[in-house]
Design a protein around this motif. Structure first.
Motif, PDB file in Angstrom:
ATOM      1  N   VAL A  55      -1.126  -3.497  -1.189  1.00 33.94           N
ATOM      2  CA  VAL A  55      -0.376  -4.127  -0.089  1.00 33.94           C
ATOM      3  C   VAL A  55       0.711  -3.196   0.428  1.00 33.94           C
ATOM      4  O   VAL A  55       0.877  -3.017   1.640  1.00 33.94           O
ATOM      5  N   LEU A  56       1.458  -2.589  -0.483  1.00 34.63           N
ATOM      6  CA  LEU A  56       2.568  -1.732  -0.076  1.00 34.63           C
ATOM      7  C   LEU A  56       2.092  -0.468   0.644  1.00 34.63           C
ATOM      8  O   LEU A  56       2.738  -0.008   1.590  1.00 34.63           O
ATOM      9  N   LEU A  57       0.952   0.093   0.213  1.00 34.03           N
ATOM     10  CA  LEU A  57       0.442   1.271   0.910  1.00 34.03           C
ATOM     11  C   LEU A  57      -0.004   0.900   2.319  1.00 34.03           C
ATOM     12  O   LEU A  57       0.218   1.670   3.268  1.00 34.03           O
ATOM     13  N   ALA A  58      -0.606  -0.267   2.481  1.00 36.83           N
ATOM     14  CA  ALA A  58      -1.010  -0.715   3.823  1.00 36.83           C
ATOM     15  C   ALA A  58       0.213  -0.850   4.733  1.00 36.83           C
ATOM     16  O   ALA A  58       0.179  -0.448   5.902  1.00 36.83           O
ATOM     17  N   LYS A  59       1.301  -1.398   4.199  1.00 38.81           N
ATOM     18  CA  LYS A  59       2.535  -1.515   4.982  1.00 38.81           C
ATOM     19  C   LYS A  59       3.073  -0.139   5.350  1.00 38.81           C
ATOM     20  O   LYS A  59       3.556   0.074   6.477  1.00 38.81           O
ATOM     21  N   PHE A  60       3.001   0.802   4.419  1.00 40.76           N
ATOM     22  CA  PHE A  60       3.472   2.164   4.685  1.00 40.76           C
ATOM     23  C   PHE A  60       2.614   2.838   5.753  1.00 40.76           C
ATOM     24  O   PHE A  60       3.138   3.510   6.657  1.00 40.76           O
ATOM     25  N   MET A  61       1.303   2.665   5.658  1.00 39.02           N
ATOM     26  CA  MET A  61       0.396   3.265   6.638  1.00 39.02           C
ATOM     27  C   MET A  61       0.655   2.729   8.031  1.00 39.02           C
ATOM     28  O   MET A  61       0.503   3.445   9.035  1.00 39.02           O
ATOM     29  N   ASN A  62       1.061   1.478   8.127  1.00 39.00           N
ATOM     30  CA  ASN A  62       1.327   0.867   9.434  1.00 39.00           C
ATOM     31  C   ASN A  62       2.482   1.536  10.169  1.00 39.00           C
ATOM     32  O   ASN A  62       2.606   1.409  11.398  1.00 39.00           O
ATOM     33  N   LEU A  63       3.326   2.244   9.438  1.00 30.29           N
ATOM     34  CA  LEU A  63       4.434   2.959  10.085  1.00 30.29           C
ATOM     35  C   LEU A  63       3.927   4.084  10.973  1.00 30.29           C
ATOM     36  O   LEU A  63       4.624   4.539  11.882  1.00 30.29           O
ATOM     37  N   PHE A  64       2.692   4.544  10.717  1.00 34.59           N
ATOM     38  CA  PHE A  64       2.157   5.709  11.435  1.00 34.59           C
ATOM     39  C   PHE A  64       0.899   5.393  12.251  1.00 34.59           C
ATOM     40  O   PHE A  64       0.437   6.249  13.006  1.00 34.59           O
ATOM     41  N   LEU A  85      -2.727  -7.604   3.980  1.00 35.21           N
ATOM     42  CA  LEU A  85      -3.412  -8.452   3.007  1.00 35.21           C
ATOM     43  C   LEU A  85      -4.686  -7.802   2.470  1.00 35.21           C
ATOM     44  O   LEU A  85      -5.087  -8.067   1.342  1.00 35.21           O
ATOM     45  N   ILE A  86      -5.317  -6.944   3.266  1.00 32.56           N
ATOM     46  CA  ILE A  86      -6.563  -6.343   2.782  1.00 32.56           C
ATOM     47  C   ILE A  86      -6.289  -5.320   1.684  1.00 32.56           C
ATOM     48  O   ILE A  86      -7.181  -4.971   0.923  1.00 32.56           O
ATOM     49  N   GLY A  87      -5.038  -4.848   1.589  1.00 34.81           N
ATOM     50  CA  GLY A  87      -4.697  -3.886   0.541  1.00 34.81           C
ATOM     51  C   GLY A  87      -4.824  -4.485  -0.848  1.00 34.81           C
ATOM     52  O   GLY A  87      -5.166  -3.785  -1.805  1.00 34.81           O
ATOM     53  N   SER A  88      -4.597  -5.797  -0.968  1.00 33.12           N
ATOM     54  CA  SER A  88      -4.697  -6.449  -2.282  1.00 33.12           C
ATOM     55  C   SER A  88      -6.125  -6.451  -2.794  1.00 33.12           C
ATOM     56  O   SER A  88      -6.368  -6.589  -3.994  1.00 33.12           O
TER      57      SER A  88
END
Length: 393
Positions: A320-329, A337-340
């Protein structure tokens, strides 16, 4: 009268009062709870029913189906197996498939034949999410190793629970810490069954409602050529990168090749149905039978169960946290949610992402997007297992 007394003393009812056999009653209750979760709550029933039944029969005094002495120290006593004077039970023979690493690999072959890698091929970024979800494995390994309660080999075996992959957990544990196989296998499969309970609170805690409402565009259509080439390329790359993971990856990709090639339908159907069903029965009963009272009712076992929850939590959070980080770029945002789904409980983790996404936005359809990280997690957990075996094997 003496014959009658001898018969009574041989019954399991009498033997419950002998020595520490009263502890078996606790394990029988635990097996009933697992059966309840499987039959009534429908938590991973194909696995929990067989594991719970194996746990039941191994803790019935006098049944003599499984003998821990034949596997003392985590190793098979082949001399005892060849000695006609030594008592051996049905589970002792079935358990050899676990000890020799046969069942996990065959299970992986079946999983491969039932898995569509199309979502991963269509969206290669999801491979990163599957990798991030392996955070649970390494964080738990570090925690167990630093605790001083476990050897590095035991810590590695406990950490692999975070991959949400029962066969991989069994495969690694038989190589590194066979004495802990029972508790680790039961923990891994139990928590796999509880993915719909464990993951949602973590997913909601780490995301905002706006993030959960993100709608993702449909994935592109993946050609048959891509699907056929993919398992071959992955097998070669992973086997060369982490040779220790070759048995798992090779079986996983062979099963997938059967499915995608389109020229071996009989083999594909056999692997998807008869083979994996038979092996699941043998694996589940064998693993459940290792959960004897003397092994399971120990402080170290309870700590393993606790660390299993930690492993799942970190694995879910990592994706989840990596997906949020990727969204920054990224211009086209990813629904975090798909990261889980990066933990490799296929397809249950992907379904959890779908359910949580629709709760936030009824028009959201995340299942196929979540399958990308989900199948990437299967590959990722096998690679992580190979790394740990290479380091501590």
């Amino acid at each position: 009268m003496e014959a009658i007394l001898n018969f009574i003393q041989q019954t399991g009812f009498y033997q419950f009062g002998v020595g520490d056999n009263w502890k078996c009653l606790i394990m029988i209750v635990v097996s009933f709870i697992l059966m309840y979760l499987a039959v009534v709550k429908k938590f991973e029933p194909m696995l929990l029913v067989t594991i719970a039944f194996g746990m039941l029969i191994t803790n019935l005094p006098g049944a003599d189906m499984y003998h821990e002495a034949l596997f003392a120290g985590g190793h098979v006593d082949w001399a005892a197996f060849g000695d006609a004077a030594v008592t051996k039970g049905l589970i002792d023979y079935l358990y050899l498939g676990v000890k020799l690493g046969i069942y996990p690999c065959l299970i992986f072959m079946g999983v491969g034949a039932m898995t569509d890698f199309g979502p991963l091929i269509a969206n290669p970024k999801s491979l990163l999410l599957g990798a991030a979800a392996q955070l649970g494995i390494f964080m738990t390994f570090v925690g167990c190793n630093l605790s001083g309660q476990f050897t590095p080999q035991e810590a590695a075996s406990i950490g692999i629970i975070g991959g949400a992959d029962g066969p991989t957990a069994i495969f690694v544990t038989t190589k590194l810490a066979p004495q802990l196989l029972g508790p680790i296998a039961v923990a891994a499969y139990s928590y796999m069954a509880l993915v719909p309970v464990i993951q949602p609170p973590i997913m909601r805690a780490l995301t905002t409602k706006a993030e959960r409402e993100i709608v993702m565009k449909p994935l592109r259509v993946v050609s048959k050529k891509e699907k056929v080439i993919f398992p071959i390329v992955v097998t070669v790359f992973v086997a060369l990168l982490v040779p220790s993971a070759a048995p798992l990856i090779a079986c996983l990709m062979l099963g997938n090749l059967f499915k995608e090639a389109g020229v071996v339908d009989r083999l594909s159907k056999t692997v998807q149905n008869e083979l994996i069903n038979i092996v699941t029965i043998f694996l589940g009963i064998s693993v459940g039978a290792t959960a004897t009272a003397s092994t399971f009712l120990a402080g170290k076992t309870l700590l393993i169960m606790a660390m299993g929850v930690v492993a799942f939590g970190f694995g879910t959070a990592g994706g989840v946290l990596l997906a949020k980080f990727m969204n920054l770029f990224l211009k086209e945002k990813i629904n975090p949610l798909i990261g889980s789904a990066g933990v490799s409980a296929v397809p249950m983790a992907a379904r959890v992402s779908q359910v949580e996404g629709q709760k936030a936005n009824p028009a959201n359809f995340l299942l196929m997007h979540a399958m990308g990280p989900n199948v990437a997690g299967v590959i990722g957990s096998a690679i992580a297992a190979g790394v740990l075996m290479a380091l501590f094997g």
